[in-house]
Enzyme design. Structure first.
Site, PDB file in Angstrom:
ATOM      1  N   CYS A 168      20.919  63.603  26.290  1.00 12.46           N
ATOM      2  CA  CYS A 168      21.382  62.350  26.881  1.00 12.46           C
ATOM      3  C   CYS A 168      20.688  62.068  28.202  1.00 12.46           C
ATOM      4  CB  CYS A 168      22.893  62.400  27.091  1.00 12.46           C
ATOM      5  SG  CYS A 168      23.858  62.534  25.570  1.00 12.46           S
ATOM      6  N   ASN A 169      20.460  63.103  28.994  1.00  7.72           N
ATOM      7  CA  ASN A 169      19.792  62.905  30.269  1.00  7.72           C
ATOM      8  C   ASN A 169      18.356  62.426  30.079  1.00  7.72           C
ATOM      9  OD1 ASN A 169      21.970  63.583  31.982  1.00  7.72           O
ATOM     10  ND2 ASN A 169      21.618  65.749  31.585  1.00  7.72           N
TER      11      ASN A 169
END
Length: 224
Positions: free
Chosen positions: A91-92
């Site tokens: 996600c990052n």
């Protein structure tokens, strides 16, 4: 390098146990099982699609300010990206790719928000760690994610694994539901109709940010 190429490289290193990662094969197998079962559930196929009406939402940003989808749509199209949380490395990397594409979105008059179930403190951490210049909104209990058809409950065996890894979702999110959203991106037109939808139950797979550009149309400065 494309976003997916970066994700694939990270996944290969992670699953090979290359430093700084040292994860037993049994952990990888459990994660694969959970992903396979989520795919087989058909939940992604039942999520909202292009042509559907997008649910309206009002959620708090990382500083506690209320952000309304109606207000954002009043100024142009809206990109909504759902992600699992600051604890998820995939996600990052996804957030960083969206940040890199932000000038292209703004050039087309679009706003971008990312939504996760995490609390405000972890949203601030997402912004800080990834150098983001767009709002992160908190979705308590994944209620907005559910309205888009994205919410799922982790199976008991995956909850046990997360607990053993000290990945405490109730602490990250401020609720004990043990639910997450499937990663997803939507482009919503000013008429609240979804123009683009990409939902994937495999959290290691993400579309390229540029894939949304056709749904946003041309830059207002160049539209004749």
């Amino acid at each position: 390098m494309s976003l997916q190429a970066k994700l694939d490289a990270f996944k290969a290193d992670f699953e090979a146990g290359k430093p700084p990662y040292s994860v037993p094969r049994s952990v990888i197998d459990v994660m694969h099982r959970a992903t396979s079962e989520l795919i087989a559930s058909g939940l992604a196929e039942r999520a909202l699609k292009a042509g559907d009406a997008a649910p309206a939402f009002t959620l708090a940003d990382a500083n506690g300010r209320k952000v309304s989808s109606a207000d954002l749509l009043a100024t142009g199209p809206l990109i909504v990206s759902f992600y699992r949380g600051v604890w998820c490395p995939y996600c990052n990397m996804d957030l960083q790719a969206l940040q890199a594409a932000l000038p292209m979105f703004r050039d087309r008059g679009a706003s971008l928000v990312a939504i996760s179930p995490q609390n405000a403190a972890n949203s601030r951490k997402s912004i800080r760690n990834n150098n983001l210049d767009f709002p992160i909104l908190s979705d308590p209990g994944n209620e907005t994610a559910a309205a888009f058809g994205l919410r799922f409950k982790l199976p008991d065996y995956l909850i046990e694994l997360y607990q053993s890894l000290r990945n405490d979702l109730p602490a990250f999110n401020g609720d004990a539901s043990w639910t997450l959203p499937m990663p997803a991106r939507f482009v919503i037109g000013q008429d609240s109709v979804i123009r683009y939808a990409e939902v994937n139950p495999d959290y290691t797979r993400r579309p390229e940010p540029e894939d949304m550009l056709p749904a946003l149309g041309r830059s207002p400065a160049h539209a004749a």
